[in-house]
Scaffold this motif. Structure first.
Motif, PDB file in Angstrom:
ATOM      1  N   LEU A 216       4.496   6.266  10.510  1.00 55.30           N
ATOM      2  CA  LEU A 216       4.777   5.978   9.937  1.00 55.30           C
ATOM      3  C   LEU A 216       6.308   6.274   9.505  1.00 55.30           C
ATOM      4  CD1 LEU A 216       1.686   5.240   9.980  1.00 55.30           C
ATOM      5  CD2 LEU A 216       1.549   5.630   7.215  1.00 55.30           C
ATOM      6  N   ARG A 217       7.095   5.832   8.366  1.00 54.38           N
ATOM      7  CA  ARG A 217       8.122   6.271   7.534  1.00 54.38           C
ATOM      8  C   ARG A 217       8.117   6.209   5.960  1.00 54.38           C
ATOM      9  NH1 ARG A 217      12.488   2.685  11.113  1.00 54.38           N
ATOM     10  NH2 ARG A 217      10.959   1.156  10.050  1.00 54.38           N
ATOM     11  N   PHE A 218       8.466   7.466   5.472  1.00 57.97           N
ATOM     12  CA  PHE A 218       7.528   7.766   4.116  1.00 57.97           C
ATOM     13  C   PHE A 218       9.514   7.434   3.395  1.00 57.97           C
ATOM     14  CE2 PHE A 218       4.297   9.531   5.513  1.00 57.97           C
ATOM     15  CZ  PHE A 218       3.091   8.970   4.931  1.00 57.97           C
ATOM     16  N   CYS A 219       9.552   6.817   2.220  1.00 55.09           N
ATOM     17  CA  CYS A 219      10.531   7.046   1.239  1.00 55.09           C
ATOM     18  C   CYS A 219      10.593   8.627   0.716  1.00 55.09           C
ATOM     19  CB  CYS A 219      10.464   5.858   0.095  1.00 55.09           C
ATOM     20  SG  CYS A 219      10.743   4.055   0.756  1.00 55.09           S
ATOM     21  N   SER A 220      11.816   8.515   0.414  1.00 60.05           N
ATOM     22  CA  SER A 220      11.579   9.982  -0.064  1.00 60.05           C
ATOM     23  C   SER A 220      11.396   9.892  -1.724  1.00 60.05           C
ATOM     24  CB  SER A 220      13.384  10.346  -0.551  1.00 60.05           C
ATOM     25  OG  SER A 220      13.992  10.420   0.711  1.00 60.05           O
ATOM     26  N   ARG A 221      10.986   9.268  -2.367  1.00 60.75           N
ATOM     27  CA  ARG A 221      11.036   9.105  -3.467  1.00 60.75           C
ATOM     28  C   ARG A 221       9.845   8.211  -4.499  1.00 60.75           C
ATOM     29  NH1 ARG A 221      15.576   9.640  -8.414  1.00 60.75           N
ATOM     30  NH2 ARG A 221      13.773  10.697  -9.236  1.00 60.75           N
ATOM     31  N   PRO A 222       8.733   8.338  -5.191  1.00 60.06           N
ATOM     32  CA  PRO A 222       8.141   7.275  -5.733  1.00 60.06           C
ATOM     33  C   PRO A 222       8.310   6.482  -5.634  1.00 60.06           C
ATOM     34  CG  PRO A 222       7.892   9.482  -6.884  1.00 60.06           C
ATOM     35  CD  PRO A 222       9.754   9.329  -6.687  1.00 60.06           C
ATOM     36  N   PHE A 223       7.592   5.321  -5.264  1.00 61.52           N
ATOM     37  CA  PHE A 223       7.270   4.233  -5.603  1.00 61.52           C
ATOM     38  C   PHE A 223       7.439   3.724  -7.277  1.00 61.52           C
ATOM     39  CE2 PHE A 223       5.629  -0.644  -5.485  1.00 61.52           C
ATOM     40  CZ  PHE A 223       6.594  -0.725  -4.941  1.00 61.52           C
TER      41      PHE A 223
ATOM     42  N   LEU B  34       1.347  -0.929  -0.461  1.00 62.04           N
ATOM     43  CA  LEU B  34      -0.011   0.001   0.072  1.00 62.04           C
ATOM     44  C   LEU B  34       0.685   1.143   0.039  1.00 62.04           C
ATOM     45  CD1 LEU B  34      -2.344   1.368   0.358  1.00 62.04           C
ATOM     46  CD2 LEU B  34      -2.435   1.122   3.012  1.00 62.04           C
ATOM     47  N   THR B  35       1.105   2.299  -1.036  1.00 61.09           N
ATOM     48  CA  THR B  35       1.265   3.604  -0.751  1.00 61.09           C
ATOM     49  C   THR B  35       0.913   4.732  -0.357  1.00 61.09           C
ATOM     50  OG1 THR B  35       0.905   4.071  -2.967  1.00 61.09           O
ATOM     51  CG2 THR B  35       2.949   2.195  -2.649  1.00 61.09           C
ATOM     52  N   ILE B  36       1.266   5.623   0.227  1.00 61.20           N
ATOM     53  CA  ILE B  36       0.345   6.995   0.035  1.00 61.20           C
ATOM     54  C   ILE B  36       0.522   8.422  -0.807  1.00 61.20           C
ATOM     55  CG2 ILE B  36       0.168   8.762   1.431  1.00 61.20           C
ATOM     56  CD1 ILE B  36       0.308   6.692   3.597  1.00 61.20           C
ATOM     57  N   PHE B  37       0.475   8.486  -1.566  1.00 61.26           N
ATOM     58  CA  PHE B  37       0.678   9.692  -2.963  1.00 61.26           C
ATOM     59  C   PHE B  37       1.768   8.676  -3.450  1.00 61.26           C
ATOM     60  CE2 PHE B  37      -0.421  11.926   1.582  1.00 61.26           C
ATOM     61  CZ  PHE B  37      -1.683  12.344   1.539  1.00 61.26           C
ATOM     62  N   ASN B  38       1.752   7.682  -4.011  1.00 61.04           N
ATOM     63  CA  ASN B  38       1.867   6.821  -4.352  1.00 61.04           C
ATOM     64  C   ASN B  38       4.338   6.439  -3.886  1.00 61.04           C
ATOM     65  OD1 ASN B  38       2.862   5.210  -7.124  1.00 61.04           O
ATOM     66  ND2 ASN B  38       4.094   6.346  -7.773  1.00 61.04           N
ATOM     67  N   THR B  39       3.698   6.608  -2.705  1.00 63.09           N
ATOM     68  CA  THR B  39       5.327   6.223  -2.413  1.00 63.09           C
ATOM     69  C   THR B  39       4.973   5.597  -0.589  1.00 63.09           C
ATOM     70  OG1 THR B  39       5.176   9.271  -2.304  1.00 63.09           O
ATOM     71  CG2 THR B  39       7.145   8.080  -0.473  1.00 63.09           C
ATOM     72  N   LYS B  40       5.647   5.032  -0.898  1.00 58.97           N
ATOM     73  CA  LYS B  40       6.627   3.529  -0.144  1.00 58.97           C
ATOM     74  C   LYS B  40       6.552   3.827   1.020  1.00 58.97           C
ATOM     75  CE  LYS B  40       8.702  -0.684   1.381  1.00 58.97           C
ATOM     76  NZ  LYS B  40      10.132  -1.133   0.715  1.00 58.97           N
TER      77      LYS B  40
ATOM     78  N   ARG C  55      19.520  11.039   3.814  1.00 58.18           N
ATOM     79  CA  ARG C  55      19.848  11.523   3.180  1.00 58.18           C
ATOM     80  C   ARG C  55      19.668  11.801   1.748  1.00 58.18           C
ATOM     81  NH1 ARG C  55      23.009   4.917   2.868  1.00 58.18           N
ATOM     82  NH2 ARG C  55      23.340   4.483   4.813  1.00 58.18           N
ATOM     83  N   TYR C  56      19.012  12.206   1.648  1.00 57.98           N
ATOM     84  CA  TYR C  56      17.591  11.820   0.847  1.00 57.98           C
ATOM     85  C   TYR C  56      16.951  13.219   1.251  1.00 57.98           C
ATOM     86  CZ  TYR C  56      19.281   7.779  -0.976  1.00 57.98           C
ATOM     87  OH  TYR C  56      20.307   6.842  -1.010  1.00 57.98           O
ATOM     88  N   LYS C  57      17.202  14.256   1.923  1.00 63.04           N
ATOM     89  CA  LYS C  57      16.614  15.467   2.768  1.00 63.04           C
ATOM     90  C   LYS C  57      16.019  16.190   1.294  1.00 63.04           C
ATOM     91  CE  LYS C  57      18.512  15.909   7.346  1.00 63.04           C
ATOM     92  NZ  LYS C  57      19.170  15.937   8.320  1.00 63.04           N
ATOM     93  N   THR C  58      16.529  17.012   1.019  1.00 62.63           N
ATOM     94  CA  THR C  58      16.303  17.646  -0.828  1.00 62.63           C
ATOM     95  C   THR C  58      15.027  17.065  -1.822  1.00 62.63           C
ATOM     96  OG1 THR C  58      17.877  16.812  -2.377  1.00 62.63           O
ATOM     97  CG2 THR C  58      17.958  18.920  -0.278  1.00 62.63           C
ATOM     98  N   TRP C  59      14.637  15.077  -1.458  1.00 62.05           N
ATOM     99  CA  TRP C  59      13.978  14.583  -2.084  1.00 62.05           C
ATOM    100  C   TRP C  59      12.730  14.410  -1.720  1.00 62.05           C
ATOM    101  CZ3 TRP C  59      16.900  10.467  -4.990  1.00 62.05           C
ATOM    102  CH2 TRP C  59      18.942  11.003  -5.163  1.00 62.05           C
ATOM    103  N   GLN C  60      11.983  15.160  -2.651  1.00 61.24           N
ATOM    104  CA  GLN C  60       9.759  15.556  -2.071  1.00 61.24           C
ATOM    105  C   GLN C  60       9.840  14.650  -2.773  1.00 61.24           C
ATOM    106  OE1 GLN C  60       9.561  16.382   0.684  1.00 61.24           O
ATOM    107  NE2 GLN C  60       7.908  15.832   0.352  1.00 61.24           N
TER     108      GLN C  60
END
Length: 657
Positions: free
Chosen positions: A476-483, A445-451, A502-507
């Protein structure tokens, strides 16, 4: 000042309120001091908490009465924790470093602490530990908190690493990967319904079982890819948008932060051909789909126990040349090769997959790309020996491709990658399994296409009888790029905070918070927006509770039970597309370092409520325990044997015919 300190110390000794904190836990220290507890700090030049003679404490009093002292217990951090966490925790722990608490600590150096909160039990002298009333750790947790255990070689010498460091005195350590295999002895539950299947690559039998599983999964995946084909178009590997990705209230667009270059990731984490001998336009060999159908039919017969009365080899040992099949499957799955099938084959694929789905509870999460995740056996936060850096543990060398030179978690879609990584573990101590491979959940399941994943806390206050408390709040802990399964870099697939920082600037999406953390309340609001408001309480929470309890039941016989001890655990869950939770791992001593406003609040709350549960509740059973609720308390079993019971065996001998 000295008089005031003596009065507070005398009262604390009388009320048995002496405590020691080892590690970066300013919240625990502050809450205990507010309850009238006095801290016995760790010595300045020693890591272990030891019993000191009274005269030595008096000699130190003259030196320390004028102030000073050191927060060694706060600065001492577990070797597994990252430098960023240590710096952050040291800053938070600077409170009261030169006030009356230092003076009181000198006065209680000859006292045995009544309460100990520590990162690891090895920080406490073995002779002193049994005299401490309440300790926040249990010994021998390898059966629960490591992904895989270490088997001691003959002679009883067991050597481990990482979180197993304090458990090396035991001859056999079992990991969660193996202990769950014993679940059928405790409950009539299949662990494959909540724990993605995994194998320990350091043991030959499990390595061979993984190879068989990989091949069978490839055959099933080929059937799925065949059904995904529309007309004459090549089979695509990009996952379609999830049906739950509908518009939601937009969060404020995060501001740009400082540029932080992420560490490089092996190129093999993007799906690319390793065997470029045939292009996507070259024809596949005609029997590819027929062979996949035959293997799946044979496997279905094995699952139905049709081979129980005859010595039939595994479907992976017959009818297919896997050295030819797997490269062709890779072309279809990862290179877009054309796959032709007629109506009869389509119907056979549908029928077989439906029948396999009734036998294989993980068929729904497998996807069609056969992705597996390879993890270091006893590390946390996605790290390897070198703390998550690239190329330190497995330098480039003969037999090890450059793409596999990563000491942390690795996602792989090809059998060669996994096996080469396992074989590259040179210098591993005897009896220690370095890697565990686990089936990757390809349809989360993704939220806004993010794992995302979920960190869920629980506390064990007793193992005999087993007593478990579930914490109602989590995050919940999100990833930094779309799944995407076409790109397997960690920014898309590893939700660990220590990796995603490490990917703080990636949204990934402006609606995902900049700190990539949600509370369970925010998640429930999102589910309500999607029309699934009841899913949290009716599906996810019961599923997480059942998985935790099943894991504890399997491991309790290997864990060192100690009356007066307790432990706070952090379980990591992934939610599938069908909203079912999947247990990934259980972490002992979960981090309390706040990485966001949400975790700052929740981590402080769970520490506060843990002290209420294990301290306040002893004196007042009716006191508030915050968000904790009793998950399970095993009924005490009384012995039916009494002293003096006489047992005898009667019978007669058999006579010869």
């Amino acid at each position: 000042r000295l008089r005031k300190a003596r009065l507070r110390v005398e009262k604390a000794i009388k009320e048995r309120k002496i405590f020691t904190v080892h590690g970066p836990y300013p919240v625990i220290r502050r809450l205990l001091r507010a309850r009238g507890w006095v801290e016995r700090k760790l010595p300045l030049n020693g890591k272990q908490l030891k019993q000191q003679p009274a005269d030595q404490s008096k000699q130190q009093l003259d030196k320390g009465a004028s102030g000073g002292g050191d927060e060694q217990g706060e600065a001492e951090s577990e070797g597994e924790r990252e430098d960023e966490d240590e710096k952050e925790d040291k800053e938070q722990c600077s409170e009261d470093s030169e006030d009356i608490h230092d003076l009181m600590s000198f006065l209680v150096q000859d006292q045995v602490p009544n309460f100990l909160w520590t990162i690891r039990l090895s920080s406490v002298d073995r002779e002193l530990l049994p005299r401490i009333e309440v300790v926040n750790r249990y010994p021998r947790l390898a059966a629960l908190c490591t992904k895989v255990g270490a088997r001691g070689p003959r002679g009883g010498d067991t050597r481990g690493a990482g979180v197993q460091k304090e458990m090396t005195s035991f001859s056999k350590q079992e990991g969660l990967c193996q202990s769950l295999q014993n679940l059928s002895w405790f409950e009539q539950v299949d662990f494959n319904t909540f724990f993605p299947r995994c194998y320990r690559l350091g043991f030959r039998d499990e390595k061979e079982a993984f190879i068989d599983d990989f091949c069978l999964t490839a055959a099933r995946s080929l059937l799925k890819l065949a059904l995904q084909k529309v007309g004459d178009r090549p089979v695509g590997t990009e996952q379609p948008s999830k049906p739950d990705e509908v518009s939601a209230p937009k969060a404020p667009v995060p501001q740009e932060g400082s540029v932080l270059q992420p560490q490089s990731w092996p190129r093999s984490h993007e799906s690319h051909p390793m065997l470029p001998t045939a292009g996507p336009c070259s024809p596949l060999y005609p029997q590819l789909l027929e062979e996949a159908l035959e293997v799946c039919e044979q496997h279905l017969g094995v699952l139905g126990h049709q081979d129980i009365d005859r010595s039939t080899p595994s479907p992976c040992r017959t009818c297919i040349d896997w050295d030819r099949f797997l490269p062709e499957y890779y072309r279809v799955a990862h290179e877009g090769a054309r796959l032709e099938l007629d109506r009869e084959q389509r119907e056979r694929c549908q029928e077989l997959l439906q029948r396999l789905g009734e036998k294989l509870p993980q068929l729904g999460i497998e996807g069609s790309l056969n992705v597996w995740i390879v993890k270091p056996s006893a590390k946390s936060r996605g790290r390897g020996k070198a703390g998550g850096g690239v190329g330190h543990t497995h330098p480039r060398g003969e037999g090890v491709p450059p793409s596999l030179c990563c000491p942390g978690i690795v996602c792989a879609t090809r059998l060669e990658e996994v096996l080469e990584l396992a074989q590259s573990c040179v210098g591993t101590p005897a009896g220690v399994c370095e890697w565990v491979v686990q089936k990757y959940v390809e349809r989360p399941l993704t939220i806004f296409n993010t794992k995302f994943d979920i960190r869920q806390w629980f506390v064990v206050t007793d193992w005999k009888p087993l007593t478990v408390w579930f914490y109602r709040d989590c995050y919940l802990r999100f990833c930094s790029r779309p799944f995407s399964l076409c790109h397997l870099e960690p920014a898309r697939h590893l939700c660990n905070v220590s990796i995603q920082r490490r990917y703080k600037t990636w949204q990934p999406d402006p609606r995902v918070p900049p700190d990539k953390i949600w509370s369970n309340k925010q998640f429930q609001a999102h589910l309500a927006w999607l029309g699934r408001a009841n899913a949290w309480q009716r599906v996810m929470v019961p599923g997480m509770k059942a998985a935790i309890l099943n894991a504890l039941r399997c491991a309790r016989d290997q864990v060192g039970s100690r009356k007066g001890s307790f432990e706070l655990f952090g379980a990591d869950f992934l939610i599938g597309e069908d909203l079912q939770p999947w247990l990934l791992e259980i972490n002992s001593c979960p981090t309390m370092s706040p990485s966001s406003a949400v975790t700052r609040r929740l981590c402080a709350n769970v520490q506060r409520d843990t002290l209420r549960l294990v301290l306040d509740r002893r004196d007042n059973p009716a006191c508030s325990i915050g968000a904790f609720e009793l998950l399970y308390k095993e009924a005490a079993v009384s012995s039916c044997l009494t002293v003096g019971l006489r047992l005898m065996v009667t019978g007669c001998s058999l006579k010869k015919p």
